[in-house]
Design a protein around this motif. Structure first.
Motif, PDB file in Angstrom:
ATOM      1  N   THR A   1       0.841  -1.189   0.000  1.00  0.00           N
ATOM      2  CA  THR A   1       0.000   0.000   0.000  1.00  0.00           C
ATOM      3  C   THR A   1       0.877   1.240   0.000  1.00  0.00           C
ATOM      4  O   THR A   1       2.101   1.148   0.141  1.00  0.00           O
ATOM      5  CB  THR A   1      -0.980   0.004   1.190  1.00  0.00           C
ATOM      6  N   ASP A   2       0.235   2.416  -0.144  1.00  0.00           N
ATOM      7  CA  ASP A   2       1.010   3.648  -0.317  1.00  0.00           C
ATOM      8  C   ASP A   2       1.087   4.453   0.973  1.00  0.00           C
ATOM      9  O   ASP A   2       0.537   4.071   2.006  1.00  0.00           O
ATOM     10  CB  ASP A   2       0.426   4.494  -1.462  1.00  0.00           C
TER      11      ASP A   2
ATOM     12  N   ARG B   1      -0.233   6.975   2.244  1.00  0.00           N
ATOM     13  CA  ARG B   1      -1.418   7.412   2.978  1.00  0.00           C
ATOM     14  C   ARG B   1      -1.762   6.459   4.112  1.00  0.00           C
ATOM     15  O   ARG B   1      -2.416   6.837   5.087  1.00  0.00           O
ATOM     16  CB  ARG B   1      -2.625   7.512   2.036  1.00  0.00           C
TER      17      ARG B   1
ATOM     18  N   GLN C   1       2.630   5.365  -5.820  1.00  0.00           N
ATOM     19  CA  GLN C   1       1.218   5.117  -5.528  1.00  0.00           C
ATOM     20  C   GLN C   1       0.517   4.503  -6.731  1.00  0.00           C
ATOM     21  O   GLN C   1       0.590   5.001  -7.845  1.00  0.00           O
ATOM     22  CB  GLN C   1       0.549   6.428  -5.137  1.00  0.00           C
TER      23      GLN C   1
ATOM     24  N   HIS D   1       0.652  12.220  -0.468  1.00  0.00           N
ATOM     25  CA  HIS D   1      -0.521  11.918  -1.290  1.00  0.00           C
ATOM     26  C   HIS D   1      -0.622  12.904  -2.450  1.00  0.00           C
ATOM     27  O   HIS D   1       0.153  13.861  -2.547  1.00  0.00           O
ATOM     28  CB  HIS D   1      -1.801  11.959  -0.448  1.00  0.00           C
TER      29      HIS D   1
END
Length: 591
Positions: free
Chosen positions: A66-67, A69, A91, A465
Motif C-alpha cells: 500500500t502507499d 497514505r 502510488q 498523497h
C-alpha cells in the motif's frame, strides 16, 4: 477465525490447488474503490481497512502493498495478523509483480480471483511473469470456501433521476457514446464501472456506502443497449422509462453468458475499469480493443446544469459546516466531545439540509496525532476526547441530490505553537498557489500538482498523497480520468472539470494539516499564444485565520485569503440566522 487462522486456511487451499502465490486486490467485479461488504476481502483476510492495497500470499510470506497514505494505519492494523506492510514507492503501481518475478520459480502458479482483478493487472502479470515460465490462473476464489458468513450482494433500491437534474438524457448520452464508437469503428462496448453506468443511465442507488451507485453492467452496441441489474431494485415505472429510452433490462448475473454469445466482431473494454472475468468471457473470435470508457471522459466534463446544481450544493454544505464549527467552538470546553461524536454531529447538520442523501465518504475527524493519518477513521478503540488545545483536522463531504462535496479544514482548539502555525501557513500557501494557477489548455494534472507543491517544497516540506482528484456530480467523490499528483498521467485538464486542491503536511505522532477546496477549471483567455485556463473555487466555507503566520505570506496570498473569506460570508449570510451570521462575520474578518 483469527486473521492468522484465515491466512493458514488460504495457504491450505493454495497447497491443495498447486498455487505458489495468491493475489487479493482491493476491488470488486466493477473495479471499484469503495466496495460492497461482500467484496471487502482485504479487510476480512488481514484486518486492514484502507481503500487501497493488495495482499500477496506465498508459502513463507504474506504482505500488504500500500502507499504512504496508509503506512501508519497498516502498521497498526496488521500487527499480529501474519501479514507485513510493504511500502509502495509509487502510488498505484503493482510493484508486487516485480517482487513475484524475483521470488517464484519456473512453472510456479500465480492465482487470483478474476472478479477482483482488473484487465490491466492481469496484463501486468502476464507481461512480467510469462517470459519466466510462471503460470497465471485467473479464476481462483480461495476465500469463498472459508468465508462462511460472507455477505450477499446488496439489494438496496435504485432509481432514475430526471434531466432537469442531470442536464442530459440517457438517450443523448448513449447516442454520444455510439458516435465515439463509430469514429473508432467499435461495434460493442461494455461498461463495468458503477459511476460510469450511473452517469450514462441517470440512475442512482445505495449498493456502496457513501457512493450513490447500483451494481450493474451496461452493454452498448450500435443497435441496442442492455442493462444487467437485479430487476427487483427498480420500480415498474423506472423499468418502463428505461424501455422507452431503448434500454433493455436483464439479470445482473447474465452478463457473462451474454458476452459469451456476442456476435460483434469487436468490443471496447476499459482495462482499468473492467475485471478479468469479464474480459475472459468475451468469445475468442471477438477482437478486444482496450481503451478508456468514453463515458469516463464525458462524465468528467460537467455540463452547465450540473455546474449550477453543484454551486447550490456547495452553499448548502457551507451552511452545515458553519453551524458545525460554531457548535464545536462552543462545546469543546465541556470535555464531552470525541472524534466520533463530532462526526455524528456534522452528519446531523448536513442531514437537516434539503436534498441531503448521505455523506460522500467516511468522515476523517483527526485530533492531534490522528490528524497525521491522511485516511484516518475514528473507531471505538481509537476515539480521542477533544480538549481545548491542539489542532483538529476534519475532512468530510456530503451527497446531495444536486451535487457532491469534499472539503478539509483544520481548526485550532487552543494553545497552538508557532511551529503549528508555520506548518498551517505553508499548507495554506500551497492551497492558494494551486487555486491561483493560470495555465495553458492541455496542461496535465502533474503540472498542477507541481505548481501547488512549489511553495511547500521551498520550505523543504512535502506530503505523500496527491494534490487533487476529480469529483463526480451526485456520484463518486473520487472520479477520473484526471488527477493532480506526481505521476505523469496523460490526461489534460479541460474546461468544466471539477477537482480538489488539497495539499497537506503531516508530523507523525503530533498533528496533521490539510486544507482542501473544490475548484472548477475554465477557459479565461485566448490570444495568439493559445487558450489559457484558471480555477474558480466552488467550496464555500471559511478558512481559519487565527493559525496564520502572516509574515510567511506574500500580498497575493493575503489578498486571496481575505477575498475568499469575504466571498464565503456573502454567499452564506442569506441562509444563516443573526447569531450564526455574527459568528461567521468574525471568522471571515480580513487579516
Amino acid at each position: 477465525m483469527t486473521y492468522k487462522e484465515r491466512l493458514t486456511s488460504i495457504r491450505t487451499e493454495m497447497r491443495q490447488r498447486g498455487i505458489a502465490a495468491y493475489i487479493i486486490p482491493s476491488s470488486d467485479p466493477h473495479i471499484s474503490e469503495y466496495l460492497p461488504e461482500r467484496f471487502k476481502c482485504i479487510a476480512w483476510t488481514s484486518g486492514f481497512t484502507g481503500s487501497a492495497g493488495t495482499l500477496v500470499i506465498t508459502e513463507d510470506f504474506a504482505g500488504l502493498w500500500t502507499d504512504a497514505r496508509y503506512f501508519v494505519q497498516a502498521t497498526e492494523q496488521l500487527a499480529g495478523t501474519g501479514f507485513e506492510l510493504v511500502k509502495l514507492q509509487v502510488q498505484g503501481k503493482p510493484e508486487y509483480v516485480t517482487w513475484l518475478a524475483g521470488k517464484l520459480n519456473e512453472d510456479d502458479c500465480v492465482a487470483f480471483d478474476g472478479n477482483l482483478a482488473s484487465v490491466g493487472l492481469a496484463h501486468s502479470l502476464e507481461q512480467e511473469l510469462h517470459p519466466l515460465g510462471i503460470r497465471i490462473q485467473g479464476d481462483a476464489d480461495l476465500l469463498e470456501p472459508i468465508w462462511l458468513d460472507r455477505p450477499e450482494l446488496p439489494k438496496q433500491p435504485a432509481y432514475l433521476i430526471d434531466t432537469a437534474t442531470t442536464g442530459k438524457s440517457a438517450e443523448d448520452k448513449i447516442a454520444e457514446i455510439r458516435g465515439m464508437m463509430k469514429e473508432k469503428k467499435r461495434q460493442a462496448h461494455l461498461i463495468s464501472s458503477l459511476d460510469d453506468l450511473a452517469w450514462v443511465l441517470n440512475i442512482r442507488g445505495a449498493d456502496v456506502n457513501c457512493n450513490p451507485v447500483v451494481l450493474g453492467f451496461l452493454l452498448i452496441t450500435l443497435d441496442d443497449a442492455v442493462l444487467f441489474i437485479d430487476r427487483a431494485k427498480l420500480s415498474e415505472s423506472d423499468l418502463q422509462e428505461l424501455g422507452h429510452s431503448g434500454i433493455k433490462v436483464d439479470d445482473y448475473h447474465q452478463v457473462y453468458e451474454k458476452l459469451g454469445q456476442l456476435k460483434s466482431k469487436n468490443i471496447l473494454l476499459d482495462p482499468k475499469r473492467t475485471c478479468f472475468a469479464i474480459y475472459d468471457a468475451v468469445p475468442y473470435d471477438t477482437e478486444v480493443h482496450e481503451d478508456m470508457n468514453p463515458s469516463t471522459w464525458l462524465k468528467a466534463i460537467k455540463n452547465p446544469t450540473e455546474i449550477s446544481h453543484m454551486r447550490n450544493a456547495m452553499i448548502k454544505d457551507g451552511v452545515a459546516l458553519t453551524k458545525f464549527f460554531k457548535w464545536l467552538e462552543e462545546q469543546v470546553g465541556t470535555g464531552t466531545l470525541t472524534e466520533l461524536s463530532i462526526t455524528e454531529k456534522l452528519q446531523e447538520f448536513r442531514s437537516q439540509l434539503d436534498g441531503f442523501v448521505d455523506i460522500s465518504f467516511d468522515t476523517i475527524a483527526g485530533y492531534r496525532e490522528h490528524g497525521a493519518l491522511p485516511h484516518y477513521k475514528a473507531t471505538e478503540q481509537s476515539n480521542a476526547t477533544l480538549e481545548p488545545s491542539g489542532l483538529l483536522l476534519v475532512d468530510s463531504g456530503g451527497q446531495y441530490n444536486d451535487g457532491t462535496t469534499d472539503i478539509t479544514r483544520v481548526v485550532s482548539l487552543g494553545n497552538i505553537t508557532p511551529a503549528e502555525c508555520d506548518d498551517y501557513t505553508v499548507v495554506l500557501k500551497g492551497t492558494i498557489e494551486g487555486s491561483l494557477a493560470v495555465f495553458p489548455k492541455g496542461t496535465r494534472g502533474y503540472q498542477i500538482d507541481a505548481i501547488t507543491r512549489q511553495s511547500i517544497w521551498e520550505t523543504y516540506r512535502d506530503y505523500g498523497h496527491g494534490t487533487g482528484h476529480g469529483v463526480g456530480f451526485f456520484l463518486n467523490v473520487h472520479e477520473g480520468p484526471h488527477v493532480f499528483n506526481k505521476s505523469a498521467t496523460d490526461v489534460p485538464v479541460v474546461d468544466g472539470m471539477i477537482s480538489s486542491i488539497e495539499p497537506g503536511l503531516y508530523r507523525e505522532g503530533q498533528y496533521g494539516i490539510r486544507i482542501e477546496n473544490l475548484v472548477l477549471s475554465k477557459i479565461v483567455h485566448a490570444n495568439e499564444f493559445g487558450e489559457f485556463m484558471d480555477f474558480e473555487t466552488l467550496t464555500v466555507c471559511y478558512i481559519a485565520t487565527d493559525l496564520v503566520n502572516r509574515s510567511l505570506l506574500d500580498k497575493r496570498h493575503i489578498d486571496w485569503l481575505n477575498n475568499y473569506n469575504k466571498w464565503v460570508f456573502e454567499q452564506l449570510s442569506p441562509f444563516l440566522d443573526a447569531e450564526h451570521n455574527a459568528w461567521l462575520e468574525e471568522k471571515t474578518k480580513p487579516i
